[in-house]
Write a protein that holds these residues in place. Structure first.
Motif, PDB file in Angstrom:
ATOM      1  N   GLN A 369     -11.640  -2.287 -31.747  1.00 22.31           N
ATOM      2  CA  GLN A 369     -12.310  -1.096 -32.262  1.00 22.31           C
ATOM      3  C   GLN A 369     -12.023   0.117 -31.371  1.00 22.31           C
ATOM      4  OE1 GLN A 369     -16.684  -1.122 -32.199  1.00 22.31           O
ATOM      5  NE2 GLN A 369     -16.648  -0.516 -34.363  1.00 22.31           N
ATOM      6  N   ARG A 370     -12.040  -0.091 -30.056  1.00 26.25           N
ATOM      7  CA  ARG A 370     -11.737   0.988 -29.112  1.00 26.25           C
ATOM      8  C   ARG A 370     -10.285   1.432 -29.239  1.00 26.25           C
ATOM      9  NH1 ARG A 370     -12.652   5.485 -26.477  1.00 26.25           N
ATOM     10  NH2 ARG A 370     -12.137   5.492 -24.266  1.00 26.25           N
ATOM     11  N   SER A 373      -9.946   3.533 -32.346  1.00 26.46           N
ATOM     12  CA  SER A 373     -10.572   4.838 -32.163  1.00 26.46           C
ATOM     13  C   SER A 373      -9.663   5.791 -31.386  1.00 26.46           C
ATOM     14  CB  SER A 373     -11.904   4.664 -31.417  1.00 26.46           C
ATOM     15  OG  SER A 373     -12.490   5.916 -31.138  1.00 26.46           O
ATOM     16  N   ASN A 376      -7.112   7.396 -33.587  1.00 29.86           N
ATOM     17  CA  ASN A 376      -7.656   8.174 -34.705  1.00 29.86           C
ATOM     18  C   ASN A 376      -7.955   7.342 -35.949  1.00 29.86           C
ATOM     19  OD1 ASN A 376      -7.505  10.417 -33.095  1.00 29.86           O
ATOM     20  ND2 ASN A 376      -5.635  11.218 -33.998  1.00 29.86           N
ATOM     21  N   LYS A 378     -11.035   4.441 -37.558  1.00 29.43           N
ATOM     22  CA  LYS A 378     -12.363   3.859 -37.419  1.00 29.43           C
ATOM     23  C   LYS A 378     -12.358   2.446 -37.963  1.00 29.43           C
ATOM     24  CE  LYS A 378     -17.217   4.902 -38.443  1.00 29.43           C
ATOM     25  NZ  LYS A 378     -18.139   5.836 -39.137  1.00 29.43           N
ATOM     26  N   PHE A 391      -9.243   8.814 -39.321  1.00 36.34           N
ATOM     27  CA  PHE A 391     -10.009  10.042 -39.135  1.00 36.34           C
ATOM     28  C   PHE A 391      -9.420  11.153 -39.995  1.00 36.34           C
ATOM     29  CE2 PHE A 391     -11.274   9.004 -34.463  1.00 36.34           C
ATOM     30  CZ  PHE A 391     -12.014   7.931 -34.916  1.00 36.34           C
TER      31      PHE A 391
END
Length: 417
Positions: A369-370, A373, A376, A378, A391
């Motif tokens: 998940q990191r 992120s 860009n 989710k 994003f």
């Protein structure tokens, strides 16, 4: 060390990407108001442009032929007082295979740095005054593990660029709008062709269909002996923790692919074992860096595929590179490469999908998940589904991550690592 400090500093205070970090103290001496820098055309559409200073400090007034001395109006103001400590901790429970590498049952990696640039000031040229006239520095310390870098005042650590569009008659325009690109005016009869005389085939900067073409392009990795593929993969994993090493590797590979002889000066800022890693990596893909020539085992398409991979790695943020390396050690590449292929147009896929079983663990999922992120995207998960969406205005980072995943996965396909 200087390059790493300035790059990480800008990541925290310049989210819009308007500033360019100074990569060395030598370049800092050349960073003056109205300095002229050269913009290097990149090979792939996802690569950000690079700017280079001339060997001597060249100012805008030095290249004008009919104008008098350029005397810009300079506005100096306090920019920001910066002192921060941050860390990224990567954790996840792993199986016994990883224990031999990590040394414990729980995998944990921590990246911690402390920066103190003191009170920074910025200098800006009054562009309105400058157009009529022609028709960030302070002291600080950077702490990285047990190493302290003291940056003497006044030292330029970043700069911004206003591109010029130069016409046939020698007149030029300032490109003040984002959609306006700099360069030289071309005659209508001229054709813009991106060519290379080295290992890369000629193609437009933007006509590479990555999604459809990656599988075929990276298939050349499968032609390498298994032991060579495994060694290359392991060495690449080693350098992922150091963004500067990745950047230098990419620079050398790009020069090779464009037909130049990069030589060892490109690696002058690297120390052992990073320098040895880069030299060994290049030898595994068919280039003798010491003698500046291809080896007998060199294959054109292998170097071209490696160029695609390193160009993507170089575009990833340093923290994303570190987390990507952790995903490699956790053997998550097969699941991550499967994720785009089994996700619906709405970005959904079933949590019970067998191909994603390695991502279900909460600790492992947080690592992935990191990573998403930082590129860009989710990534979320509930009791039934996993959801991945990009994003708004993600740029090329999702594509860059897909390229990196595909390249690394091709290296280890059918290997027992």
């Amino acid at each position: 060390m200087f390059a790493k400090a300035t790059k990480n500093f800008l990541r925290d205070i310049d989210a819009g990407g308007e500033l360019i970090s100074v990569s060395s103290l030598n370049d800092s001496d050349k960073t003056q108001l109205l300095s002229v820098v050269a913009k290097k055309r990149r090979f792939w559409c996802w690569q950000k442009p690079k700017y280079f200073f001339s060997s001597c400090a060249c100012l805008l007034g030095d290249v004008l032929t009919e104008e008098g001395p350029v005397k810009p109006v300079v506005v100096e103001s306090e920019f920001v007082k910066y002192e921060d400590k941050y860390s990224d901790t990567i954790q996840g429970n792993v199986d016994a295979e990883f224990v031999a590498i990590q040394g414990n049952v729980g995998g944990s990696e921590k990246v911690e740095s402390q920066f103190s640039f003191g009170t920074l000031r910025k200098q800006e040229v009054d562009m309105q005054h400058l157009m009529k006239d022609v028709q960030v520095t302070e002291s600080g310390n950077v702490k990285d593990e047990n190493t302290v870098l003291e940056i003497p005042p006044p030292t330029a650590i970043a700069y911004s660029v206003v591109e010029l569009y130069v016409k046939h008659d020698g007149h030029f325009e300032f490109c003040l709008l984002s959609e306006k690109q700099g360069g030289f005016e071309k005659k209508l009869s001229e054709r813009s062709i991106c060519t290379s005389s080295g290992f890369c085939d000629s193609r437009s900067l933007c006509d590479f269909d990555v999604v459809d073409g990656l599988r075929d392009r990276f298939a050349v990795f499968q032609e390498l002996p298994e032991s060579q593929r495994e060694e290359l993969y392991n060495l690449l994993c080693e350098v992922l923790d150091d963004g500067q090493t990745v950047a230098q590797l990419q620079t050398v590979v790009e020069e090779i692919c464009l037909g130049s002889k990069p030589g060892l000066p490109f690696l002058s800022e690297l120390k052992s074992p990073q320098k040895e890693h880069v030299q060994k990596i290049l030898s595994l893909v068919g280039y003798d860096l010491h003698n500046q020539k291809p080896t007998q085992q060199c294959k054109k398409h292998l170097m071209a595929a490696f160029h695609v991979l390193t160009s993507a790695l170089d575009e990833m943020p340093d923290t994303a590179l570190t987390i990507f390396g952790a995903c490699c050690k956790l053997h998550l590449l097969p699941a991550l490469c499967a994720l785009p292929n089994i996700t619906s147009d709405e970005g959904l896929c079933s949590r019970t999908e067998p191909l994603l079983s390695d991502l279900i663990d909460q600790g492992t999922f947080q690592i992935v998940q990191r990573l998403f992120s930082l590129c860009n995207m989710k990534l979320e998960m509930n009791e039934k589904v996993m959801c991945a969406i990009t994003f708004k205005d993600p740029g090329f980072l999702p594509l860059v991550l897909y390229i990196a995943l595909s390249g690394f996965h091709a290296l280890i396909k059918n290997l027992r690592i």
